[in-house]
Design a protein around this motif. Sequence first.
Motif, PDB file in Angstrom:
ATOM      1  N   LEU A  96       0.839  -1.199   0.000  1.00 57.83           N
ATOM      2  CA  LEU A  96       0.000   0.000   0.000  1.00 57.83           C
ATOM      3  C   LEU A  96       0.874   1.249   0.000  1.00 57.83           C
ATOM      4  O   LEU A  96       0.623   2.196  -0.753  1.00 57.83           O
TER       5      LEU A  96
ATOM      6  N   GLY B 167       0.951   3.855  -3.013  1.00 54.27           N
ATOM      7  CA  GLY B 167       0.523   5.205  -2.630  1.00 54.27           C
ATOM      8  C   GLY B 167       1.590   6.244  -2.928  1.00 54.27           C
ATOM      9  O   GLY B 167       1.300   7.340  -3.438  1.00 54.27           O
TER      10      GLY B 167
ATOM     11  N   CYS C 264      -6.906  10.089  -0.269  1.00 59.74           N
ATOM     12  CA  CYS C 264      -5.581   9.539   0.024  1.00 59.74           C
ATOM     13  C   CYS C 264      -5.259   9.673   1.515  1.00 59.74           C
ATOM     14  O   CYS C 264      -4.765   8.731   2.145  1.00 59.74           O
TER      15      CYS C 264
ATOM     16  N   PHE D  70      -4.651   6.458   4.108  1.00 56.44           N
ATOM     17  CA  PHE D  70      -3.449   6.302   4.924  1.00 56.44           C
ATOM     18  C   PHE D  70      -3.722   6.554   6.398  1.00 56.44           C
ATOM     19  O   PHE D  70      -2.999   6.050   7.260  1.00 56.44           O
TER      20      PHE D  70
ATOM     21  N   MET E  29       2.446  10.017   5.060  1.00 57.28           N
ATOM     22  CA  MET E  29       1.606  10.065   3.861  1.00 57.28           C
ATOM     23  C   MET E  29       0.352  10.913   4.104  1.00 57.28           C
ATOM     24  O   MET E  29      -0.060  11.680   3.230  1.00 57.28           O
TER      25      MET E  29
ATOM     26  N   ALA F 121      -0.479  14.275   2.040  1.00 60.14           N
ATOM     27  CA  ALA F 121      -1.771  14.372   1.344  1.00 60.14           C
ATOM     28  C   ALA F 121      -2.576  15.553   1.876  1.00 60.14           C
ATOM     29  O   ALA F 121      -3.242  16.254   1.098  1.00 60.14           O
TER      30      ALA F 121
END
Length: 184
Positions: A44, A48, A69, A73, A100, A104
Amino acid sequence: MHGPGAGPSGWLLVALCTATGAYCLLRMRSRVEEQRRTAGGEALMGFGMAAMAVPAAVLAPPRWAWVVCAAVFGAAALHALWAARSSAHHLHHLVGAFAMVYMAAMMAGGAHAGIPVLTGVLLVYFTAYVLWTGTRLIPVAAADGPAGAPAGGPGAPGWGDRLELARACRLSMGMGMLAMLLTL
């Protein structure tokens, strides 16, 4: 990471993260339980990171995509927090998932600059992680398989169970995370 000057380096990061994510998917078929447990989260993360690294000139996702997103995460971070009860390696997954979410969220807010202190802490963490993981790749006596079985023999691990390949994937994702954080 979706910056205006991402060019060839952005595509190299996309390729590296995609290849890493694909290998991690294959590791999910491992005979080793710990490999299977961590491989999904690492896949993942790889995919990602690849999606986030696509140069903005090619694909500029709408803000809602960054929110999705961040939610994905965020869920991965909660899963890593739960899984950390049985494996300390999941703490690294927690930090990666948080990074992440952070990136994002910055992109969803339209900001291409993060919070300097938080970005700095994440840069220090991933730099230390890359250096530590890199030192663990230093070869040791690899002529024998497990329990003295000859390499390639019936007791030898499959290519999806090789610890050094998993470490190499973790190293490449750590370097990718550093590259992405440097763009904030």
